[in-house]
Design a protein around this motif. Structure first.
Motif, short mmCIF file in Angstrom:
data_model
loop_
_atom_site.label_atom_id
_atom_site.label_comp_id
_atom_site.label_asym_id
_atom_site.label_seq_id
_atom_site.Cartn_x
_atom_site.Cartn_y
_atom_site.Cartn_z
N CYS A 54 0.86 -1.20 0.00
CA CYS A 54 0.00 0.00 0.00
C CYS A 54 0.88 1.23 0.00
O CYS A 54 1.84 1.31 0.78
CB CYS A 54 -0.88 -0.04 1.25
SG CYS A 54 -1.81 1.47 1.54
N ASP A 55 0.60 2.17 -0.86
CA ASP A 55 1.37 3.43 -0.90
C ASP A 55 0.46 4.57 -1.34
O ASP A 55 -0.52 4.37 -2.07
CB ASP A 55 2.56 3.31 -1.86
CG ASP A 55 3.62 4.36 -1.60
OD1 ASP A 55 4.63 4.05 -0.92
OD2 ASP A 55 3.45 5.51 -2.07
N LEU A 56 0.84 5.76 -0.90
CA LEU A 56 0.15 7.01 -1.23
C LEU A 56 0.30 7.39 -2.70
O LEU A 56 -0.57 8.04 -3.28
CB LEU A 56 0.82 8.08 -0.36
CG LEU A 56 0.47 9.53 -0.44
CD1 LEU A 56 -0.95 9.72 0.05
CD2 LEU A 56 1.42 10.32 0.46
N SER A 57 1.41 7.01 -3.30
CA SER A 57 1.74 7.48 -4.64
C SER A 57 1.13 6.59 -5.72
O SER A 57 1.48 5.41 -5.85
CB SER A 57 3.27 7.51 -4.81
OG SER A 57 3.60 7.52 -6.18
N ALA A 58 0.22 7.18 -6.51
CA ALA A 58 -0.41 6.42 -7.59
C ALA A 58 0.64 5.98 -8.61
O ALA A 58 0.56 4.87 -9.16
CB ALA A 58 -1.48 7.28 -8.26
N ASP A 59 1.66 6.83 -8.85
CA ASP A 59 2.70 6.47 -9.84
C ASP A 59 3.48 5.26 -9.38
O ASP A 59 3.78 4.36 -10.16
CB ASP A 59 3.69 7.63 -10.02
CG ASP A 59 3.08 8.77 -10.82
OD1 ASP A 59 1.97 8.57 -11.35
OD2 ASP A 59 3.71 9.84 -10.88
N LEU A 60 3.85 5.24 -8.08
CA LEU A 60 4.65 4.11 -7.58
C LEU A 60 3.82 2.84 -7.53
O LEU A 60 4.33 1.75 -7.84
CB LEU A 60 5.25 4.45 -6.21
CG LEU A 60 6.33 5.55 -6.25
CD1 LEU A 60 6.79 5.91 -4.85
CD2 LEU A 60 7.53 5.11 -7.10
N ILE A 61 2.55 2.96 -7.18
CA ILE A 61 1.68 1.77 -7.18
C ILE A 61 1.50 1.27 -8.62
O ILE A 61 1.52 0.06 -8.87
CB ILE A 61 0.32 2.08 -6.49
CG1 ILE A 61 0.54 2.21 -4.98
CG2 ILE A 61 -0.72 1.02 -6.80
CD1 ILE A 61 1.00 0.94 -4.25
N ALA A 62 1.37 2.19 -9.58
CA ALA A 62 1.26 1.77 -10.99
C ALA A 62 2.51 1.02 -11.41
O ALA A 62 2.45 -0.01 -12.10
CB ALA A 62 1.03 2.98 -11.88
N ARG A 63 3.69 1.52 -10.95
CA ARG A 63 4.94 0.84 -11.30
C ARG A 63 5.00 -0.56 -10.64
O ARG A 63 5.38 -1.54 -11.27
CB ARG A 63 6.16 1.68 -10.88
CG ARG A 63 7.38 1.18 -11.63
CD ARG A 63 8.65 1.95 -11.38
NE ARG A 63 8.50 3.38 -11.25
CZ ARG A 63 9.40 4.16 -10.67
NH1 ARG A 63 10.49 3.65 -10.16
NH2 ARG A 63 9.22 5.45 -10.60
N ALA A 64 4.59 -0.62 -9.39
CA ALA A 64 4.58 -1.92 -8.69
C ALA A 64 3.65 -2.90 -9.41
O ALA A 64 3.99 -4.07 -9.60
CB ALA A 64 4.13 -1.72 -7.24
#
Ligand SMILES: C[S@@+](CC[C@H](N)C(=O)[O-])C[C@H]1O[C@@H](n2cnc3c(N)ncnc32)[C@H](O)[C@@H]1O
Length: 229
Positions: A54-64
């Motif tokens: 779980c993360d706040l950043s939509a960009d980082l979650i998209a990358r994950a």
């Protein structure tokens, strides 16, 4: 976040974190502030039965998620601010590698600790990498380890400070200063017991030998915080 390969991450942080985490075979794990999922994948690779990042950043979650789509490990990723996140279920273990020092206010810190507690099943454990409040940037240079920290001269509780992760390009982060006693007090209020700090410890010598780590270990910028429910 191309932080894999940084001397401090590989030589100190990751082995110290996994030493504190212990055996996760068959356990359910919620990895908060997972970023693009570096630790999340490592945790799954160690045999956790289920892992949610779980993360706040939509960009980082998209990358994950795109890494998960390319090389599926069965990890679920979700995008939330921990301060206001909905209930995702009960887990045996909650991890947070660099989350609590992103709390901008004492009430955000309280909400984070409450949310962590709410996600732990009976007998569960919280393991976090947290900024060491005694770090003094004037005393040692952490650049050889891949980190540069800039503090205001008299750092007060709740003050912002800058952490540069020396990747190419560097990653510049704003963290907030909370005393060790404040983390302990807040975790206690959220219902945790057996709260303890463990200093980082190197798993193996650097090319320059074990003494390479001495200057870092004399003035570490983070420690490992564990707490039980
Ligand atoms: C230094 S990165 C660490 C990422 C990952 N744990 C790792 O070690 O590779 C800090 C992460 O915390 C996330 N973060 C900061 N505040 C947060 C919050 N309130 N809720 C969820 N994530 C948060 C950021 O988006 C960022 O991905």
């Amino acid at each position: 976040m191309a932080t894999v390969g940084l001397p401090y991450r590989e030589g100190l942080e990751a082995p110290s974190f996994f030493g504190a985490l212990g055996d996760v075979q068959g356990r359910s794990v919620l990895d908060l502030a997972c970023g693009d999922g570096v630790y999340t994948r490592w945790i799954r690779g160690r045999g956790a039965a289920s892992v949610t990042g779980c993360d706040l950043s939509a960009d980082l979650i998209a990358r994950a998620c795109s890494i998960e789509a390319e090389r599926p490990l069965g990890i679920t990723y979700t995008c939330h601010d921990v301060v206001t996140m909905p209930h995702l279920g009960l887990f045996n273990v909650v991890t947070a590698v660099h989350l609590l020092h992103f709390a901008r206010t004492r009430s955000e810190l309280a909400a984070m600790c409450d949310r962590v507690r709410a996600h732990l099943a009976p007998g569960g454990r919280f393991i976090a990498v947290v900024a060491a409040s005694r770090h003094d940037p004037a005393r040692s240079n952490l650049a050889p380890y891949g980190i540069r920290i800039t503090h205001p001269e008299q750092l007060q509780e709740g003050d912002a400070f800058t952490v540069e992760v020396l990747t190419d390009p560097p990653l510049v982060l704003t963290n907030y200063h909370w005393r060790g006693t404040t983390y302990r007090e807040q975790l206690t209020r959220s219902g945790f017991h057996h709260i303890s700090w463990t200093p980082l410890a190197p798993a193996h010598p650097n090319d320059q030998g074990m003494s390479f780590w001495d200057s870092y270990l004399d003035n570490p910028h983070v420690g490992i915080l564990t707490a039980d429910v």
